[in-house]
Design an enzyme around this catalytic site. Structure first.
Site, mmCIF file in Angstrom:
data_model
loop_
_atom_site.group_PDB
_atom_site.id
_atom_site.type_symbol
_atom_site.label_atom_id
_atom_site.label_comp_id
_atom_site.label_asym_id
_atom_site.label_seq_id
_atom_site.Cartn_x
_atom_site.Cartn_y
_atom_site.Cartn_z
ATOM 1 N N SER A 95 0.948 -1.150 -0.102
ATOM 2 C CA SER A 95 0.116 0.212 -0.269
ATOM 3 C C SER A 95 1.061 1.164 -0.504
ATOM 4 C CB SER A 95 -0.946 0.348 1.440
ATOM 5 O OG SER A 95 -0.169 -0.001 2.302
ATOM 6 N N HIS A 108 -1.399 -8.690 2.181
ATOM 7 C CA HIS A 108 -1.862 -7.923 2.906
ATOM 8 C C HIS A 108 -2.884 -7.426 4.019
ATOM 9 C CE1 HIS A 108 0.343 -3.754 3.567
ATOM 10 N NE2 HIS A 108 0.239 -3.074 2.185
ATOM 11 N N HIS A 110 6.727 -12.937 9.424
ATOM 12 C CA HIS A 110 6.195 -12.158 8.764
ATOM 13 C C HIS A 110 6.953 -12.229 7.921
ATOM 14 C CE1 HIS A 110 6.132 -8.061 8.674
ATOM 15 N NE2 HIS A 110 5.451 -8.109 9.061
ATOM 16 N N ARG A 124 3.795 -4.985 17.810
ATOM 17 C CA ARG A 124 1.778 -4.192 17.711
ATOM 18 C C ARG A 124 1.127 -5.174 18.532
ATOM 19 N NH1 ARG A 124 1.757 -3.145 11.419
ATOM 20 N NH2 ARG A 124 2.594 -5.181 11.800
ATOM 21 N N ASP A 132 -2.131 -9.364 13.520
ATOM 22 C CA ASP A 132 -3.221 -9.628 12.794
ATOM 23 C C ASP A 132 -3.309 -10.944 13.382
ATOM 24 O OD1 ASP A 132 -2.959 -7.993 10.374
ATOM 25 O OD2 ASP A 132 -2.826 -9.458 9.335
HETATM 26 N N1 HAX Z 1 2.451 -21.133 8.737
HETATM 27 C C1 HAX Z 1 2.805 -22.097 8.500
HETATM 28 N N2 HAX Z 1 3.762 -21.702 7.678
HETATM 29 C C2 HAX Z 1 4.476 -20.135 6.963
HETATM 30 C C3 HAX Z 1 4.008 -19.517 8.094
HETATM 31 C C4 HAX Z 1 2.711 -19.980 8.743
HETATM 32 N N3 HAX Z 1 2.253 -19.269 9.519
HETATM 33 N N4 HAX Z 1 4.672 -18.190 7.484
HETATM 34 C C5 HAX Z 1 5.565 -18.965 7.419
HETATM 35 N N5 HAX Z 1 5.297 -20.413 6.958
HETATM 36 C C6 HAX Z 1 6.181 -20.837 5.253
HETATM 37 C C7 HAX Z 1 5.866 -20.593 4.194
HETATM 38 O O1 HAX Z 1 4.561 -20.877 3.506
HETATM 39 C C8 HAX Z 1 6.979 -21.200 3.467
HETATM 40 O O2 HAX Z 1 6.669 -22.253 3.415
HETATM 41 P P1 HAX Z 1 6.749 -22.773 1.470
HETATM 42 O O3 HAX Z 1 8.417 -22.880 1.659
HETATM 43 O O4 HAX Z 1 6.639 -23.979 1.668
HETATM 44 O O5 HAX Z 1 6.464 -21.489 0.360
HETATM 45 C C9 HAX Z 1 8.245 -20.858 4.526
HETATM 46 O O6 HAX Z 1 7.198 -21.340 5.456
HETATM 47 C C10 HAX Z 1 9.294 -19.672 4.705
HETATM 48 O O7 HAX Z 1 8.518 -18.790 5.022
HETATM 49 P P2 HAX Z 1 8.627 -17.094 5.195
HETATM 50 O O8 HAX Z 1 9.986 -16.580 4.680
HETATM 51 O O9 HAX Z 1 8.310 -17.570 6.329
HETATM 52 O O10 HAX Z 1 7.932 -16.360 5.235
HETATM 53 P P3 HAX Z 1 7.579 -15.249 4.247
HETATM 54 O O11 HAX Z 1 8.168 -14.110 4.222
HETATM 55 O O12 HAX Z 1 7.076 -16.005 3.004
HETATM 56 O O13 HAX Z 1 5.874 -15.026 4.276
HETATM 57 C C11 HAX Z 1 3.896 -14.406 5.422
HETATM 58 C C12 HAX Z 1 5.606 -13.828 5.029
HETATM 59 C C13 HAX Z 1 3.375 -13.571 6.771
HETATM 60 C C14 HAX Z 1 2.582 -13.589 4.232
HETATM 61 C C15 HAX Z 1 4.030 -16.009 6.074
HETATM 62 O O14 HAX Z 1 4.638 -15.624 7.153
HETATM 63 C C16 HAX Z 1 2.096 -16.525 6.274
HETATM 64 O O15 HAX Z 1 1.629 -16.764 4.934
HETATM 65 N N6 HAX Z 1 1.722 -15.623 7.759
HETATM 66 C C17 HAX Z 1 0.023 -16.385 7.527
HETATM 67 C C18 HAX Z 1 -0.747 -15.620 7.395
HETATM 68 C C19 HAX Z 1 -1.110 -14.238 8.102
HETATM 69 O O16 HAX Z 1 -0.363 -13.863 9.104
HETATM 70 N N7 HAX Z 1 -0.535 -12.969 7.522
HETATM 71 C C20 HAX Z 1 -0.172 -11.880 7.885
HETATM 72 C C21 HAX Z 1 0.880 -10.522 7.846
HETATM 73 C C22 HAX Z 1 1.173 -9.696 8.264
HETATM 74 C C23 HAX Z 1 0.823 -8.409 7.628
HETATM 75 O O17 HAX Z 1 1.469 -8.108 6.968
HETATM 76 N N8 HAX Z 1 -0.292 -7.708 7.748
HETATM 77 O O18 HAX Z 1 -0.702 -6.267 6.289
#
Ligand code: HAX
Length: 429
Positions: free
Chosen positions: A232, A262, A308, A317, A363
């Site tokens: 954003s 996001h 994250h 937060r 979140d």
């Molecule tokens: N549960 C299970 N697996 C997870 C995980 C979780 N909460 N967080 C990361 N992983 C996995 C990823 O899916 C990834 O798997 P693959 O190698 O199979 O693709 C692996 O661990 C490495 O990921 P990472 O490098 O640790 O995390 P990313 O930077 O790729 O992604 C995310 C960050 C926030 C998208 C991710 O941690 C996630 O999907 N979390 C759950 C959803 C979530 O809480 N989203 C809110 C984010 C907060 C925000 O920014 N809001 O605006």
């Protein structure tokens, strides 16, 4: 002259001088390299943007103008906006004056309400918020100033006027969306005696509990800014770099915030907590949660609210919201589940071994707090986020107009070009 403009005029020479000196002394010094993986992977970690308002470090999380967010949890959103924009905390008089300025312009034009009312019943609240802001664009002082030939180094003054107008109206627009979509359609007028967030809490008409107003204040403080590389902020700043006005820029930024990777993630986290509640008929035991988390992970699903892209510790937060729940002794179902997940999930994710960060992000708890006060319509949660994030993106845009940043125009490469570049680089290293 308004309080914010007075302060910005004081700090403007420092901002400009610092940027010019950096450019003059180190303009051609390389400071980073970029890998093929980073180019393919969404520019992850490439230091290529200027954002002076806030920064996020893996080990500590968000700092606003160098101040850790956990030291700002008693602030009002007006204070945060003043700090983001000027680099200084306001005095009590300055805070009050800014609050009055925002209230004095707090009108939602009838034409904007007509747009909201005309949108189809299944329009997402974020689409309504974005459209509501666009419907105000014709008021832009910035666009008029540009068309009148105002010199570039004075345009920030008109961007500031637009920011004040937008921030004054956005709470009323958001509250109108809530009332039109989820309540009986009657709108609650702002009270000029109240500050920005208390007015917003009141106009939503969710609860008379003073703790609700305090939660809205904290929510607007904690989500205000998260440096410049998130979708954003990057979108808003890029759109504004074409000298599109703030109404266009924030509307575009909100369209990015509406994505499930996001801002929309918070609605998904609450859905997960409600799913747990319904499946176990209340608050599950730690054992039940552990089993369910493993079931999800083994099915290839993520644990919402954990992990994250940048952080490698518990999101401060999250810590601030957790402390809020403790302060007000909030322990009804959703919050109790969020707290219990915090006891269980980090160990599970560590054992699972994939997520780089096993700790909660903001979140993991924010939606549970809104839910407990009676805001149960979770498609609205990203609107709450968007109202807050408008503060940070407005401040970032203001900074860029003050220092005269160039239009954003990175170079893209085709897959073939990238392959050639990689081959050449591989030979020379
Ligand atoms: N549960 C299970 N697996 C997870 C995980 C979780 N909460 N967080 C990361 N992983 C996995 C990823 O899916 C990834 O798997 P693959 O190698 O199979 O693709 C692996 O661990 C490495 O990921 P990472 O490098 O640790 O995390 P990313 O930077 O790729 O992604 C995310 C960050 C926030 C998208 C991710 O941690 C996630 O999907 N979390 C759950 C959803 C979530 O809480 N989203 C809110 C984010 C907060 C925000 O920014 N809001 O605006």
């Amino acid at each position: 002259m308004d309080v914010l403009k007075t302060k910005l005029l004081q700090v403007l020479p420092q901002f400009r001088a610092k940027r010019s000196a950096l450019l003059e002394q180190y303009g051609d010094v390389p400071v980073a390299t970029v890998t093929v993986e980073q180019i393919i992977g969404g520019m992850r970690g490439v230091p290529s943007l200027l954002c002076d308002t806030s920064s996020v470090s893996p080990s500590e999380g968000l700092r606003i103008r160098g101040i850790p967010i956990l030291e700002l949890t008693d602030a009002t959103p007006e204070e945060i906006f003043f700090l983001l924009a000027t680099g200084q905390r306001p005095t009590e008089d300055e805070r009050r004056a800014l609050s009055q300025l925002l209230t004095a312009h707090a009108t939602v034009p009838e034409s904007v309400l007509a747009v909201l009312r005309a949108m189809l019943p299944d329009a997402h609240p974020m689409a309504m918020l974005s459209a509501g802001l666009l419907a105000m664009e014709h008021q832009s002082a910035f666009r008029k100033a540009y068309e009148d030939g105002t010199p570039k180094d004075q345009l920030w003054e008109y961007a500031l006027a637009d920011c004040i107008q937008l921030l004054s109206s956005i709470t009323g627009i958001a509250a109108a969306i809530y009332r039109l979509k989820f309540r009986d359609g009657t709108l609650i007028e702002p009270d000029p005696a109240l500050d920005w967030s208390t007015n917003f809490a009141r106009m939503l008409g969710v609860s008379d509990d003073p703790a609700w107003a305090d939660l809205v204040r904290l929510y607007l403080v904690l989500h205000a800014d998260h440096e410049g590389g998130n979708v954003s902020a990057f979108t808003g700043v890029t759109v504004a770099s074409a000298l599109s006005d703030v109404f266009y820029a924030i509307s575009a930024a909100l369209n990015g915030l509406a994505g499930p990777l996001h801002g929309l993630a918070n609605q998904e986290c609450l859905a997960f907590i409600l799913e747990l509640r319904d499946r176990f008929g209340g608050v599950p035991t730690a054992e039940q949660l552990r089993d369910l988390c493993w079931e999800r992970l083994n099915n290839g699903q993520v644990i919402p609210g954990y992990g994250h892209a940048v952080l490698r510790v518990t999101d401060p937060r999250f810590t601030a919201f957790y402390a809020f729940a403790e302060k007000y002794k909030l322990d009804r179902e959703c919050i109790a589940i969020a707290k219990r997940l915090y006891q269980v999930v980090p160990d599970v994710l560590r054992q699972h071994g994939k997520a780089k960060n096993p700790y909660p992000n903001v979140d993991a708890i924010s939606g549970s707090l809104l839910y407990e006060f009676g805001m149960t319509e979770f498609t609205f949660y990203t609107v709450m986020f968007g109202v807050s994030r408008a503060l940070g993106i407005c401040a970032q845009i203001l900074f860029h107009r003050m220092v005269g940043s160039a239009i954003v125009r990175p170079k893209s490469v085709t897959l073939d070009e990238l392959e050639q570049m990689a081959r050449r680089a591989a030979v020379t290293t």
